[in-house]
Design a protein around this motif. Structure first.
Motif, PDB file in Angstrom:
ATOM      1  N   ASP A   1      73.050   4.160  37.347  1.00 33.52           N
ATOM      2  CA  ASP A   1      73.341   2.835  36.606  1.00 33.52           C
ATOM      3  C   ASP A   1      72.020   1.747  37.114  1.00 33.52           C
ATOM      4  OD1 ASP A   1      75.477   3.201  34.674  1.00 33.52           O
ATOM      5  OD2 ASP A   1      77.042   2.633  36.190  1.00 33.52           O
ATOM      6  N   ILE A   2      71.598   1.144  36.092  1.00 28.38           N
ATOM      7  CA  ILE A   2      70.397   0.225  36.641  1.00 28.38           C
ATOM      8  C   ILE A   2      71.022  -1.167  35.810  1.00 28.38           C
ATOM      9  CG2 ILE A   2      68.277  -1.065  35.907  1.00 28.38           C
ATOM     10  CD1 ILE A   2      67.852   2.245  36.368  1.00 28.38           C
ATOM     11  N   LEU A   3      70.962  -2.243  36.155  1.00 25.58           N
ATOM     12  CA  LEU A   3      71.375  -3.403  36.001  1.00 25.58           C
ATOM     13  C   LEU A   3      70.458  -4.094  35.160  1.00 25.58           C
ATOM     14  CD1 LEU A   3      73.334  -5.382  35.535  1.00 25.58           C
ATOM     15  CD2 LEU A   3      72.280  -6.591  37.405  1.00 25.58           C
ATOM     16  N   LEU A   4      70.164  -4.046  34.050  1.00 25.99           N
ATOM     17  CA  LEU A   4      68.881  -4.671  33.270  1.00 25.99           C
ATOM     18  C   LEU A   4      69.197  -6.049  33.162  1.00 25.99           C
ATOM     19  CD1 LEU A   4      69.360  -2.270  30.353  1.00 25.99           C
ATOM     20  CD2 LEU A   4      67.734  -2.387  32.437  1.00 25.99           C
ATOM     21  N   PRO A   5      68.266  -7.192  32.535  1.00 31.01           N
ATOM     22  CA  PRO A   5      67.683  -8.598  32.777  1.00 31.01           C
ATOM     23  C   PRO A   5      68.722  -8.964  31.513  1.00 31.01           C
ATOM     24  CG  PRO A   5      65.492  -7.262  32.668  1.00 31.01           C
ATOM     25  CD  PRO A   5      66.837  -6.073  32.759  1.00 31.01           C
ATOM     26  N   PHE A   6      69.458  -8.792  31.092  1.00 28.29           N
ATOM     27  CA  PHE A   6      69.984  -8.991  29.497  1.00 28.29           C
ATOM     28  C   PHE A   6      70.871  -9.694  29.707  1.00 28.29           C
ATOM     29  CE2 PHE A   6      73.010  -7.598  26.420  1.00 28.29           C
ATOM     30  CZ  PHE A   6      72.016  -7.511  25.017  1.00 28.29           C
ATOM     31  N   SER A   7      71.404 -10.888  28.240  1.00 34.63           N
ATOM     32  CA  SER A   7      72.532 -11.463  28.901  1.00 34.63           C
ATOM     33  C   SER A   7      72.881 -11.106  27.216  1.00 34.63           C
ATOM     34  CB  SER A   7      72.514 -13.240  29.637  1.00 34.63           C
ATOM     35  OG  SER A   7      73.424 -13.936  28.872  1.00 34.63           O
ATOM     36  N   ALA A   8      74.266 -11.051  27.215  1.00 31.75           N
ATOM     37  CA  ALA A   8      74.511 -10.463  25.742  1.00 31.75           C
ATOM     38  C   ALA A   8      75.103 -12.014  24.705  1.00 31.75           C
ATOM     39  CB  ALA A   8      76.105  -9.673  25.301  1.00 31.75           C
ATOM     40  N   ASN A   9      74.612 -12.392  23.241  1.00 30.06           N
ATOM     41  CA  ASN A   9      74.681 -13.266  23.011  1.00 30.06           C
ATOM     42  C   ASN A   9      75.659 -12.808  21.490  1.00 30.06           C
ATOM     43  OD1 ASN A   9      74.427 -15.324  20.997  1.00 30.06           O
ATOM     44  ND2 ASN A   9      72.388 -16.055  21.838  1.00 30.06           N
ATOM     45  N   GLU A  10      76.686 -13.934  21.242  1.00 35.81           N
ATOM     46  CA  GLU A  10      77.987 -12.821  20.590  1.00 35.81           C
ATOM     47  C   GLU A  10      76.866 -12.845  18.847  1.00 35.81           C
ATOM     48  OE1 GLU A  10      81.365 -14.971  20.912  1.00 35.81           O
ATOM     49  OE2 GLU A  10      81.673 -13.406  23.246  1.00 35.81           O
ATOM     50  N   GLU A  11      76.105 -13.834  19.085  1.00 37.93           N
ATOM     51  CA  GLU A  11      75.230 -14.674  17.756  1.00 37.93           C
ATOM     52  C   GLU A  11      74.206 -13.593  17.262  1.00 37.93           C
ATOM     53  OE1 GLU A  11      73.345 -18.018  17.709  1.00 37.93           O
ATOM     54  OE2 GLU A  11      75.056 -19.219  18.312  1.00 37.93           O
ATOM     55  N   GLU A  12      74.107 -12.356  17.842  1.00 41.24           N
ATOM     56  CA  GLU A  12      72.976 -11.357  18.004  1.00 41.24           C
ATOM     57  C   GLU A  12      73.473 -10.235  17.557  1.00 41.24           C
ATOM     58  OE1 GLU A  12      69.144 -11.367  20.569  1.00 41.24           O
ATOM     59  OE2 GLU A  12      69.328 -13.333  20.095  1.00 41.24           O
ATOM     60  N   GLU A  13      74.694 -10.014  17.163  1.00 36.48           N
ATOM     61  CA  GLU A  13      75.413  -9.021  17.469  1.00 36.48           C
ATOM     62  C   GLU A  13      74.636  -8.027  16.502  1.00 36.48           C
ATOM     63  OE1 GLU A  13      78.625 -10.144  14.115  1.00 36.48           O
ATOM     64  OE2 GLU A  13      79.344 -11.339  15.812  1.00 36.48           O
ATOM     65  N   THR A  14      74.572  -8.021  15.788  1.00 37.17           N
ATOM     66  CA  THR A  14      72.797  -6.632  15.112  1.00 37.17           C
ATOM     67  C   THR A  14      72.915  -6.082  16.399  1.00 37.17           C
ATOM     68  OG1 THR A  14      73.036  -7.621  12.958  1.00 37.17           O
ATOM     69  CG2 THR A  14      71.970  -6.030  13.746  1.00 37.17           C
ATOM     70  N   THR A  15      72.142  -6.983  16.965  1.00 36.01           N
ATOM     71  CA  THR A  15      70.970  -6.438  18.465  1.00 36.01           C
ATOM     72  C   THR A  15      71.841  -5.488  19.455  1.00 36.01           C
ATOM     73  OG1 THR A  15      69.313  -8.493  17.905  1.00 36.01           O
ATOM     74  CG2 THR A  15      69.253  -7.105  19.659  1.00 36.01           C
TER      75      THR A  15
ATOM     76  N   ARG B   1      75.324  -0.624  27.523  1.00 33.57           N
ATOM     77  CA  ARG B   1      76.141  -0.674  28.004  1.00 33.57           C
ATOM     78  C   ARG B   1      76.334  -2.240  28.670  1.00 33.57           C
ATOM     79  NH1 ARG B   1      76.246   3.118  31.827  1.00 33.57           N
ATOM     80  NH2 ARG B   1      77.114   2.320  33.238  1.00 33.57           N
ATOM     81  N   ILE B   2      76.943  -2.587  27.069  1.00 30.60           N
ATOM     82  CA  ILE B   2      76.956  -4.186  27.401  1.00 30.60           C
ATOM     83  C   ILE B   2      78.462  -4.863  28.089  1.00 30.60           C
ATOM     84  CG2 ILE B   2      77.365  -6.485  26.426  1.00 30.60           C
ATOM     85  CD1 ILE B   2      75.263  -5.527  23.593  1.00 30.60           C
ATOM     86  N   GLN B   3      78.799  -5.234  28.958  1.00 29.57           N
ATOM     87  CA  GLN B   3      79.759  -5.595  29.933  1.00 29.57           C
ATOM     88  C   GLN B   3      80.641  -7.236  29.209  1.00 29.57           C
ATOM     89  OE1 GLN B   3      80.700  -2.849  32.535  1.00 29.57           O
ATOM     90  NE2 GLN B   3      78.704  -2.206  31.399  1.00 29.57           N
ATOM     91  N   GLU B   4      81.456  -6.804  29.102  1.00 28.64           N
ATOM     92  CA  GLU B   4      82.779  -7.838  28.759  1.00 28.64           C
ATOM     93  C   GLU B   4      81.903  -9.327  29.587  1.00 28.64           C
ATOM     94  OE1 GLU B   4      86.925  -8.095  30.884  1.00 28.64           O
ATOM     95  OE2 GLU B   4      86.839  -5.518  28.984  1.00 28.64           O
ATOM     96  N   ASP B   5      81.156  -9.491  30.644  1.00 26.11           N
ATOM     97  CA  ASP B   5      80.807 -10.686  31.117  1.00 26.11           C
ATOM     98  C   ASP B   5      79.274 -10.596  30.595  1.00 26.11           C
ATOM     99  OD1 ASP B   5      79.123  -8.602  32.038  1.00 26.11           O
ATOM    100  OD2 ASP B   5      79.500  -9.263  34.293  1.00 26.11           O
TER     101      ASP B   5
END
Length: 448
Positions: free
Chosen positions: A390-404, A414-418
């Motif tokens: 696994d590679i940790l990506l420079p990413f922070s999920a935003n709930e407002e961008e549900e489609t993305t 694979r988007i994690q719970e955090d």
């Protein structure tokens, strides 16, 4: 229809996935043994953009041998291994019910009923050239480095392959398919996308004896005038060894995509909007998508033998506009659209609907930027990784961008719970297949 037959043949003959189905009947003659093809070949998950045909065979780009041995040194047809196979079957399915798939935070719901039947009987002959013959030939015949095709291939930094195994129809092939379905598709996203309808269709096709259905190709490496067979494509060695290994995969991919799609950004706004509208319609309707892909492929490869006509009102304006352009513009634009549709065909029907949702919500540009950032961050680190690293990506999920988030999750991230994201080699390959879709759709949807 032809593509369904060849995919069925390739899957049954070689479940490992090394046998490549020929996608268009008008191209099949360009995938016989010793034909040269270009392309990326396979990733770990996808065929993604099949090998592209060329107008050349191996002997066309080789220099004459010494002592007039050119003809004798080249393997001939009776030296090929030949075996016969038969496959036949009949299938009928009736499906009723509702299926829900949660891809947090999005939800997909499929409901309705479908009836599907198909029948086929195929007699086939497999022909193969022993790679040892190709090795022996490489020691006798040098490459013509001044050949225009080889020079252009080097400039474009494309890999070269030679077809060494084929599966062809040893008798006429009959294939018949009928389908009836009713139901709906609902994507519960930031904005709902709902598709409903009834579809009834019956089709049949007859494929002539001798038609190439599937093939295997092996990479050729070139150093100065010497050429060799490269047995390990997973090592990502480029064809032109003397040019050195290309550093980042993204640079190679971006160059390929840019070369194929850049003309889309040069279209007038009204034409861009018209073409985008036709592609949106095709994304909503699988049958329409298949029709448009087939017509663009046929027109791009055989423009003199293909008319841009359709019974679908959703495609008529686009095809009519394409027909009104100059011959050069028409060919280049058809190539760009065909490239885009081939990239989209690597996505599932559900993934294509999520991309349609992204177009409606104007999030394609952000998705393209995110994927480019992933590639540049990963860079050469994927070399030599196994599928589980696994590679940790420079990413922070935003709930407002549900489609993305949904598009990325369905393409290997694979988007994690955090809110962080992980990606392994298989996911990276899936992103490679997604990127050309986002790039082309971004160009078409950019009104500036």
């Amino acid at each position: 229809m032809f593509k369904k037959v060849t995919q069925n043949v390739a899957k049954q003959m070689d479940p490992s996935g090394n046998l490549v189905p020929v996608e268009s009947i008008i191209d099949q003659d360009h995938f016989r043994t010793f034909c040269l093809v270009t392309g990326k070949g396979k990733t770990s998950l996808h065929q993604f953009l099949p090998y592209k045909r060329t107008e050349y065979k191996l002997h066309d780009v080789l220099l004459p041998g010494t002592d007039d041995e050119s003809d004798e040194s080249f393997p001939c047809g009776d030296q090929q291994d030949s075996r016969h196979f038969t496959t036949a079957g009949r299938a009928h399915d009736q499906i009723d019910g509702v299926v829900r798939v949660d891809t947090k935070p999005a939800q997909v719901e499929l409901g309705g009923s479908a009836s599907f039947s198909k029948e086929w009987s195929i007699k086939m002959e497999k022909k193969a050239v022993d790679v040892k013959q190709l090795e022996a030939l490489s020691g006798k015949r040098k490459l013509d480095v001044n050949h225009p095709f080889i020079q252009q291939l080097r400039r474009m930094q494309q890999n070269l392959y030679v077809v060494h195994e084929t599966v062809e129809a040893s008798d006429n092939v009959s294939y018949e398919e009928s389908k009836e379905k009713t139901g709906q598709f609902v994507a519960q996203l930031y904005a709902k996308l709902i598709a409903k309808g009834t579809c009834m269709r019956k089709q049949s096709i007859t494929i002539p004896k001798g038609c190439i259905l599937a093939f295997k190709a092996i990479q050729v490496t070139i150093k100065d005038a010497a050429w060799q067979i490269h047995y390990f494509p997973e090592s990502k060695t480029p064809t032109f060894v003397s040019d050195g290994v290309i550093g980042r995969q993204l640079d190679v991919l971006k160059k390929e995509v840019r070369n194929n799609c850049q003309i889309l950004s040069q279209l007038p706004v009204d034409l861009r909007s018209m073409f985008l509208g036709a592609i949106k319609a095709a994304l909503r309707d699988t049958d329409l998508f298949e029709e448009l892909t087939q017509k663009m492929g046929a027109f791009f490869n055989e423009p003199d033998n293909c008319e841009l006509t359709t019974q679908s009102p959703k495609l008529k304006d686009m095809l009519s506009s394409l027909q009104s352009l100059s011959e050069n513009e028409r060919h280049n634009l058809a190539g760009a659209i065909y490239y885009t549709l081939q990239a989209l065909s690597e996505q599932t029907e559900v993934q294509r609907l999520f991309l349609l949702e992204s177009l409606e919500m104007e999030t394609v540009r952000r998705q393209r930027t995110r994927v480019e950032r992933f590639f540049s961050f990963i860079g050469g680190d994927t070399e030599g990784r196994s599928g589980g690293d696994d590679i940790l990506l420079p990413f922070s999920a935003n709930e407002e961008e549900e489609t993305t988030n949904a598009v990325l999750e369905m393409s290997g991230v694979r988007i994690q719970e955090d809110g962080s994201a992980l990606c392994n080699q298989k996911g990276f390959s899936a992103l490679e297949a997604l990127y050309p879709c986002l790039y082309a759709l971004d160009l078409l949807s950019n009104s500036q």
